[in-house]
Enzyme design. Sequence first.
Site, mmCIF file in Angstrom:
data_model
loop_
_atom_site.group_PDB
_atom_site.id
_atom_site.type_symbol
_atom_site.label_atom_id
_atom_site.label_comp_id
_atom_site.label_asym_id
_atom_site.label_seq_id
_atom_site.Cartn_x
_atom_site.Cartn_y
_atom_site.Cartn_z
ATOM 1 N N ASN A 287 0.806 -1.220 -0.130
ATOM 2 C CA ASN A 287 -0.086 0.211 0.082
ATOM 3 C C ASN A 287 0.864 1.140 -0.067
ATOM 4 O OD1 ASN A 287 -2.577 -1.213 -0.043
ATOM 5 N ND2 ASN A 287 -2.541 -1.615 2.257
ATOM 6 N N HIS A 289 3.179 2.398 2.182
ATOM 7 C CA HIS A 289 3.743 3.071 3.292
ATOM 8 C C HIS A 289 4.328 2.031 4.032
ATOM 9 C CE1 HIS A 289 -0.664 1.775 4.909
ATOM 10 N NE2 HIS A 289 0.277 0.812 5.072
ATOM 11 N N CYS A 324 3.771 6.845 7.215
ATOM 12 C CA CYS A 324 5.274 7.205 6.947
ATOM 13 C C CYS A 324 5.629 6.511 5.780
ATOM 14 C CB CYS A 324 6.246 6.489 8.075
ATOM 15 S SG CYS A 324 7.794 6.782 7.950
#
Length: 383
Positions: A287, A289, A324
């Site tokens: 995804n 991240h 992040c």
Amino acid sequence: MAAISNISLQFPGNLTDAKKDNNVLRLSFCSPRNTTNMSSEKRRFLSVSASYSDSPRKIDTANRVNVNGIHVAEAPLQAGKLANDPSAADEAIVTSLRGRFVEGKFVFRQIFVIRSYEIGPDKTATMETLMNFLQETALNHVTSSGIGGEGFGATREMSLRKLIWVVTRIQVQVQRYNKWGDEIEVDTWVDAAGKNGMRRDWIIRDHYTKEIITRATSTWVIMNRQTRRLSKIPEEVKQELLPFYLNRLAVPTEETDCEKIDKLTDETAQIRILSGLAPRWNDMDANQHVNNVKYIGWILESVPIEVLEHYNMTSMTLEFRRECTQSNLLESMTCPTARVMESNNNSKNRKPDMQYTHLLRLQQDKADVVRARTEWNFKQKHQ
């Protein structure tokens, strides 16, 4: 059954000299558990028959059955069928790797073997290893349910709407850490969490004794993959999930860590800060991240080395605040907790020797990424 990479094939002498009996080659599959000084009754062997052929045979995994009104992967074959059906051995191995539905088809179970690269300095599985097992079982649960879409654990209706799952909070309780070569089984199931969330629980047991080793619970919400904004769960997605909901708690209510995790600041007393933590390309998941498990290693970077050497982490609660990406630099912060939460330690066996509060934040603007709380017990008490 052990994972396929831990199954040894025992041939009588040279394979080329093995006798063919009606085009059947006899194989023995044995568990890789520690066999030194082990009595014969504790060694587990499974003899199967596999058809011998000069060309590889394609494994057929297309058979499906109805589970909770949904078409899903077929449950594993009984051991007695292995000797009579040449394809049964292949299917049993595939089932062991991918997992199966149990307990009324609401619970999904997968078996793992602790490998050498999944243990720490004390030769036991790490918290990161356990979290990887939880994640793998959850994803295979979705894939085997028959409602899986193209996304990383997303359903078909979610994929159509470009939606993905993101975890907001997870709590893991560890009774003990397994050793290299141990076989464990992971059970997982889901339930609704409020109007727009989903709860996923796990229990890890010793595969043979059925002793409960780890309990975990988590809360998930939906995010738009393109806008990266949280979204309500569409009614179509709710209808996909509803047949799989099970009202059962892995972590008892009285032991659930639901208290707010305090925010650490530079002014917090006795704080340890490690800066310059940089996500690598391989730390990213499908995804785009940072994989949730990667945060654990960064959190432990700021824990005093004497704690890591002499104490076991018996509980970890993670609260995810923002995404992040690979371009971010992080800071890891750890501080001893001033008090031990009475509400979360009613059980005498779960009273920790020490507790820490943690924070992962962006180095540039100091924005919170993950808040965490950990509990630790002296290792000698659990040996």
